[in-house]
Design an enzyme around this catalytic site. Structure first.
Site, PDB file in Angstrom:
ATOM      1  N   HIS A   1      40.498  35.642  44.931  1.00 49.19           N
ATOM      2  CA  HIS A   1      41.938  35.528  44.665  1.00 49.19           C
ATOM      3  C   HIS A   1      42.626  36.888  44.634  1.00 49.19           C
ATOM      4  O   HIS A   1      42.075  37.864  44.122  1.00 49.19           O
ATOM      5  CB  HIS A   1      42.212  34.757  43.368  1.00 49.19           C
ATOM      6  CG  HIS A   1      41.734  35.421  42.100  1.00 49.19           C
ATOM      7  ND1 HIS A   1      42.542  36.226  41.334  1.00 49.19           N
ATOM      8  CD2 HIS A   1      40.554  35.362  41.449  1.00 49.19           C
ATOM      9  CE1 HIS A   1      41.878  36.640  40.267  1.00 49.19           C
ATOM     10  NE2 HIS A   1      40.668  36.143  40.317  1.00 49.19           N
TER      11      HIS A   1
ATOM     12  N   ASP B   1      39.896  42.540  39.113  1.00 50.43           N
ATOM     13  CA  ASP B   1      39.799  41.086  39.057  1.00 50.43           C
ATOM     14  C   ASP B   1      41.032  40.526  39.765  1.00 50.43           C
ATOM     15  O   ASP B   1      42.108  40.493  39.179  1.00 50.43           O
ATOM     16  CB  ASP B   1      39.737  40.641  37.595  1.00 50.43           C
ATOM     17  CG  ASP B   1      39.799  39.144  37.391  1.00 50.43           C
ATOM     18  OD1 ASP B   1      39.585  38.398  38.355  1.00 50.43           O
ATOM     19  OD2 ASP B   1      40.077  38.723  36.248  1.00 50.43           O
TER      20      ASP B   1
ATOM     21  N   GLU C   1      44.772  31.701  40.857  1.00 49.23           N
ATOM     22  CA  GLU C   1      43.537  31.599  40.076  1.00 49.23           C
ATOM     23  C   GLU C   1      43.748  31.997  38.624  1.00 49.23           C
ATOM     24  O   GLU C   1      43.191  31.378  37.715  1.00 49.23           O
ATOM     25  CB  GLU C   1      42.447  32.470  40.711  1.00 49.23           C
ATOM     26  CG  GLU C   1      41.037  32.211  40.171  1.00 49.23           C
ATOM     27  CD  GLU C   1      40.717  32.943  38.881  1.00 49.23           C
ATOM     28  OE1 GLU C   1      39.725  32.578  38.222  1.00 49.23           O
ATOM     29  OE2 GLU C   1      41.446  33.901  38.522  1.00 49.23           O
ATOM     30  N   GLU C   2      44.529  33.048  38.390  1.00 45.29           N
ATOM     31  CA  GLU C   2      44.693  33.546  37.019  1.00 45.29           C
ATOM     32  C   GLU C   2      45.400  32.558  36.099  1.00 45.29           C
ATOM     33  O   GLU C   2      45.356  32.709  34.874  1.00 45.29           O
ATOM     34  CB  GLU C   2      45.449  34.886  37.020  1.00 45.29           C
ATOM     35  CG  GLU C   2      44.668  36.054  37.593  1.00 45.29           C
ATOM     36  CD  GLU C   2      43.470  36.471  36.746  1.00 45.29           C
ATOM     37  OE1 GLU C   2      43.247  35.864  35.669  1.00 45.29           O
ATOM     38  OE2 GLU C   2      42.756  37.407  37.162  1.00 45.29           O
TER      39      GLU C   2
ATOM     40  N   ASP D   1      34.187  36.524  42.458  1.00 49.50           N
ATOM     41  CA  ASP D   1      35.080  36.990  41.399  1.00 49.50           C
ATOM     42  C   ASP D   1      34.316  37.977  40.539  1.00 49.50           C
ATOM     43  O   ASP D   1      33.088  38.087  40.642  1.00 49.50           O
ATOM     44  CB  ASP D   1      35.574  35.798  40.565  1.00 49.50           C
ATOM     45  CG  ASP D   1      36.964  36.016  39.977  1.00 49.50           C
ATOM     46  OD1 ASP D   1      37.329  37.192  39.761  1.00 49.50           O
ATOM     47  OD2 ASP D   1      37.668  35.023  39.736  1.00 49.50           O
TER      48      ASP D   1
ATOM     49  N   HIS E   1      40.478  42.209  32.319  1.00 45.34           N
ATOM     50  CA  HIS E   1      41.845  41.915  31.871  1.00 45.34           C
ATOM     51  C   HIS E   1      42.425  43.051  31.030  1.00 45.34           C
ATOM     52  O   HIS E   1      43.379  42.851  30.268  1.00 45.34           O
ATOM     53  CB  HIS E   1      41.911  40.583  31.108  1.00 45.34           C
ATOM     54  CG  HIS E   1      41.864  39.388  32.018  1.00 45.34           C
ATOM     55  ND1 HIS E   1      42.232  38.140  31.611  1.00 45.34           N
ATOM     56  CD2 HIS E   1      41.506  39.268  33.318  1.00 45.34           C
ATOM     57  CE1 HIS E   1      42.097  37.286  32.623  1.00 45.34           C
ATOM     58  NE2 HIS E   1      41.649  37.965  33.669  1.00 45.34           N
TER      59      HIS E   1
END
Length: 354
Positions: free
Chosen positions: A71, A188, A222-223, A242, A322
């Site tokens: 993603h 990510d 995706e997130e 991922d 994150h």
């Protein structure tokens, strides 16, 4: 196959992707870059209704379709409201700690195409003024955006064309270091996208045909949990690419390919995961098998969306996910090499009774 992956290509493409703002739902610019890069490799890309892309690579066995996914959407925010002071209240896009974006530079993207610079601060940003500044709980209510424009009221902000629902992207602060470390926001999953393109570049450069037809999904939601909730029905199995998480009792490092055996959606396919472990050993790759109970992927979304597929998950190890993330080029190249080994394997014959 690790030696066949072009490390310089992967690094340069990753750096390009990291510089492009793409919070979930605001991915049109980066998808155009993905499409152009696919064309350079002699591949076409079609768009799904949600904005994701599908790249198909014909295989020796056209009757078996292996899906790969990664993603390009990232964490970000949106303007929730405009304060009378001219500050912007925000709402999060994706799941992250509010303290991880405190004092971060950002951009506000308006609906009419303007971009304004700003900084994310708490509502009590100075210890010289607010005695409770240190103890203030960092949540959405306590965060705001200070625009780098002369704005002293909500009307001043409105005159700039900024409105509720405009996207906010974070400064990625990309650094590609001489020792192989890459630190940036949004590894990510742009590191995973770069790994897949490392595979595609290898296949194109060496005129190698995968064993099965490949269908590569580049997803854009995706997130927020539904990136690959819909899959084209011809896909028989999905290998999601991922980031691999690090910390606590996990064994993955920034040099490793993470092979996830189970995440919040449950165990991944036994046969696919076992084959990936076997291939990582065969290829001499640094890898780790881990469990991620606080984690979901495009494969998770596809399974929860009802797709009748086998699914597995791999990716480069990333520290401080994150947050201010870091990985090593060895992990990304290793991920691409494991993909290359996997897509050259003929379809496995599975006995459901085992």
């Amino acid at each position: 196959m690790k030696q066949g992956i072009d490390q310089a290509y992967v690094t340069a493409f990753l750096e390009q992707l990291l510089q492009i703002p793409s919070p979930s739902g605001y991915c049109h610019e980066i998808m155009q870059v993905i499409e152009r890069e696919a064309k350079k490799l002699g591949l076409g890309m079609s768009y799904m209704n949600k904005g994701g892309g599908l790249i198909t690579v014909p295989g020796a066995n056209p009757n078996r379709v292996t899906g790969l996914s990664a993603h390009v959407d990232t964490l970000g925010a949106m303007v929730r409201s405009i304060k009378q002071s001219g500050m912007l209240r925000l709402t999060a896009v994706g799941g992250y700690m509010m303290n991880s974006i405190e004092n971060e530079y950002c951009k506000v993207h308006t609906r009419d195409g303007h971009v304004y610079e700003g900084t994310i601060l708490t509502t009590k940003p100075s210890v010289h003024v607010y005695p409770e500044a240190r103890e203030l709980k960092r949540d959405e209510l306590a965060m705001e955006v200070r625009l780098d424009e002369v704005v002293r009221s909500a009307d001043d902000v409105a005159k700039l064309g900024i409105g509720v629902g405009d996207f906010i992207s974070f400064d990625p602060r990309v650094q590609v270091m001489g020792n192989g470390f890459i630190k940036s926001r949004h590894l990510d999953d742009k590191a995973g996208v770069a790994a897949i393109f490392g595979l595609l570049e290898l296949l194109a450069r060496t005129a190698t045909q995968p064993a099965n037809t490949l269908m590569v999904l580049i997803s854009t939601y995706e997130e927020v949990g539904h990136g690959a909730a819909y899959l084209p029905p011809q896909i028989d199995e999905l290998l999601a690419v991922d980031m691999g998480a690090m910390g606590d009792d996990l064994t993955c490092t920034e040099h490793d390919v993470s092979i996830c055996a189970k995440d919040s959606s449950g165990p991944y396919d036994f046969h696919m995961t076992s084959k990936l472990i076997e291939l990582a050993k065969r290829e001499g790759l640094k890898y780790a098998v881990d469990i991620y109970p606080q984690y979901g992927s495009d494969a998770s979304a596809a399974l929860r969306g009802g797709s009748d597929i086998r699914a597995a998950l791999i990716g480069p190890g990333v520290h401080a996910s994150h947050g201010m993330e870091r990985t090593h080029i060895e992990a990304i190249v290793g991920t691409a090499a494991l993909l290359a080994a996997y897509v050259q394997e003929p379809a496995q014959t599975i006995n459901p009774s085992l």
